[in-house]
Design an enzyme around this catalytic site. Structure first.
Site, PDB file in Angstrom:
ATOM      1  CB  ILE A  85      85.912 -52.811  80.950  1.00 22.48           C
ATOM      2  CG1 ILE A  85      85.612 -54.110  80.206  1.00 22.48           C
ATOM      3  CG2 ILE A  85      85.145 -51.647  80.308  1.00 22.48           C
ATOM      4  CD1 ILE A  85      84.145 -54.533  80.250  1.00 22.48           C
ATOM      5  N   PRO A  86      88.977 -50.800  81.795  1.00 18.82           N
ATOM      6  CG  PRO A  86      91.054 -50.075  81.036  1.00 18.82           C
ATOM      7  CD  PRO A  86      90.062 -51.181  80.903  1.00 18.82           C
ATOM      8  CG  HIS A  87      85.248 -47.873  84.186  1.00 17.74           C
ATOM      9  ND1 HIS A  87      85.526 -49.216  84.310  1.00 17.74           N
ATOM     10  CD2 HIS A  87      84.594 -47.517  85.308  1.00 17.74           C
ATOM     11  CE1 HIS A  87      85.053 -49.654  85.461  1.00 17.74           C
ATOM     12  NE2 HIS A  87      84.492 -48.642  86.096  1.00 17.74           N
ATOM     13  N   GLY A  88      86.901 -44.333  83.814  1.00 17.93           N
ATOM     14  CA  GLY A  88      86.966 -43.247  84.773  1.00 17.93           C
ATOM     15  C   GLY A  88      86.241 -42.029  84.240  1.00 17.93           C
TER      16      GLY A  88
END
Length: 168
Positions: A85-88
């Protein structure tokens, strides 16, 4: 399934029961669902998942990639069970964006369980949307804890994949 700071935040939200009714379809478009991710590295997965966002207001794809890679340096977003769950956060965004990818072969995402990731949910949020950003991450995490949901995601054909995710 959690060790990073954000995952700890997600666990707190789950424990506190932040059950505001939300549908991922509010943050997702059919073209943001990639049923057959071809990338073979973490960086290339992120780049491929950002591709549908080119031209979307407030999205600088290269800056977003840099932010996602910097986040990965803090700790992997590969949380185990074949999930990442890549996030930014991007200052230039005015809304939360979600892209979803699925890889038939799996990709080494330095996951906590050291297994390849096949399911990817990428969340990009405006700087000022911290609370909603965490709620969406918690919602995704809760969905993906369900083995049946993960299996349906891996088996669904194109349009059915979008409908499955958007309805949750």
């Amino acid at each position: 399934m959690c060790c990073t700071g954000v995952m700890t935040g997600i666990s707190v939200l789950l424990t506190l029961g932040c059950n505001t009714i939300m549908k991922l379809g509010e943050y997702l478009e059919p073209e943001y669902v990639l049923a057959d991710v071809q990338a073979t590295t973490k960086q290339d997965v992120l780049r491929e998942m950002l591709k549908p966002l080119q031209g979307v207001s407030g999205v600088d794809v290269e800056k977003a990639l840099d932010i996602l890679l910097e986040r990965e340096k803090l700790g992997t977003t590969g949380i185990g069970d074949g999930i990442a769950i890549p996030h930014g956060k991007l200052e230039s965004l005015d809304r939360i964006l979600l892209t979803v990818g699925r890889s038939a072969k799996g990709v080494d995402f330095a996951a906590l369980d050291q297994k390849p990731c096949r399911i990817f949910f990428m969340v990009l949020a405006p700087e000022q949307a911290a609370g909603m950003h965490l709620r969406i991450l918690a919602h995704i995490s809760r969905l993906l804890k369900n083995e049946g949901f993960r299996e349906r995601m891996l088996e669904a054909d194109g349009d059915k994949l979008y409908k499955l995710i958007a309805a949750t």
